[in-house]
Design a protein around this motif. Structure first.
Motif, PDB file in Angstrom:
ATOM      1  N   LEU A  75       0.716  -1.089   0.082  1.00  0.00           N
ATOM      2  CA  LEU A  75      -0.066   0.126  -0.008  1.00  0.00           C
ATOM      3  C   LEU A  75       0.796   1.233  -0.006  1.00  0.00           C
ATOM      4  CD1 LEU A  75      -2.870  -1.118   2.414  1.00  0.00           C
ATOM      5  CD2 LEU A  75      -3.054  -0.801  -0.081  1.00  0.00           C
ATOM      6  N   LEU A  76       1.926   1.171   0.703  1.00  0.00           N
ATOM      7  CA  LEU A  76       2.667   2.429   0.813  1.00  0.00           C
ATOM      8  C   LEU A  76       3.567   2.573  -0.552  1.00  0.00           C
ATOM      9  CD1 LEU A  76       4.506   2.369   4.379  1.00  0.00           C
ATOM     10  CD2 LEU A  76       2.982   4.110   3.470  1.00  0.00           C
ATOM     11  N   LEU A  77       3.829   1.751  -1.385  1.00  0.00           N
ATOM     12  CA  LEU A  77       4.664   1.734  -2.491  1.00  0.00           C
ATOM     13  C   LEU A  77       3.499   2.317  -3.533  1.00  0.00           C
ATOM     14  CD1 LEU A  77       6.740  -1.488  -2.867  1.00  0.00           C
ATOM     15  CD2 LEU A  77       7.620   0.731  -2.531  1.00  0.00           C
ATOM     16  N   ARG A  78       2.315   1.762  -3.653  1.00  0.00           N
ATOM     17  CA  ARG A  78       1.239   2.372  -4.531  1.00  0.00           C
ATOM     18  C   ARG A  78       1.102   3.865  -4.065  1.00  0.00           C
ATOM     19  NH1 ARG A  78      -4.357  -0.671  -4.966  1.00  0.00           N
ATOM     20  NH2 ARG A  78      -4.584  -0.003  -3.023  1.00  0.00           N
ATOM     21  N   LEU A  79       1.312   4.144  -2.600  1.00  0.00           N
ATOM     22  CA  LEU A  79       0.905   5.677  -2.424  1.00  0.00           C
ATOM     23  C   LEU A  79       2.087   6.417  -2.982  1.00  0.00           C
ATOM     24  CD1 LEU A  79      -1.212   7.470  -0.771  1.00  0.00           C
ATOM     25  CD2 LEU A  79       0.532   7.112   1.182  1.00  0.00           C
ATOM     26  N   ILE A  80       3.461   5.946  -2.831  1.00  0.00           N
ATOM     27  CA  ILE A  80       4.658   6.792  -3.152  1.00  0.00           C
ATOM     28  C   ILE A  80       4.506   6.801  -4.800  1.00  0.00           C
ATOM     29  CG2 ILE A  80       6.929   6.584  -3.348  1.00  0.00           C
ATOM     30  CD1 ILE A  80       6.838   5.230  -0.682  1.00  0.00           C
ATOM     31  N   GLN A  81       4.019   5.573  -5.499  1.00  0.00           N
ATOM     32  CA  GLN A  81       3.901   5.898  -6.932  1.00  0.00           C
ATOM     33  C   GLN A  81       3.012   6.835  -7.314  1.00  0.00           C
ATOM     34  OE1 GLN A  81       3.391   1.909  -8.010  1.00  0.00           O
ATOM     35  NE2 GLN A  81       5.483   1.120  -8.201  1.00  0.00           N
TER      36      GLN A  81
END
Length: 97
Positions: A75-81
């Protein structure tokens, strides 16, 4: 310093950063409100009521924590992207080229 009506690039980037900071905060709070009680219920069932043998139950708790950590990371990676794309769009960069 930017004003409320400022449409400069820096003001747009700052607005995007504020929005994604709020999203990240909501993500962490929501995750903690789900993962915490889940681990607490598991610990109570394993150690309080001894429904599952504690030697085996600890592995269930570890599995729940590992799955939760993997989900939080995704979820954090998707938010950062999403934030990176939004900042590029706010700067006027074309992410397709």
């Amino acid at each position: 310093m930017s004003t409320a009506g400022d449409s400069s690039i820096n003001a747009r980037v700052d607005a995007v950063n504020k929005e994604y900071l709020a999203r990240q905060t909501r993500l962490f709070v929501t995750f903690a409100l789900i993962e915490g009680p889940l681990l607490l219920i598991g610990a109570v069932l394993i150690y309080g009521f001894e429904i599952i043998d504690p030697e085996v139950g600890v592995w269930f708790l570890v599995a729940v924590a590992l799955i939760g950590g993997a989900v939080l990371s995704m979820l954090l990676l998707r938010l950062i992207q999403g934030r990176t794309q939004a900042v590029a769009q706010a700067r006027g960069e074309n992410p397709l080229f």
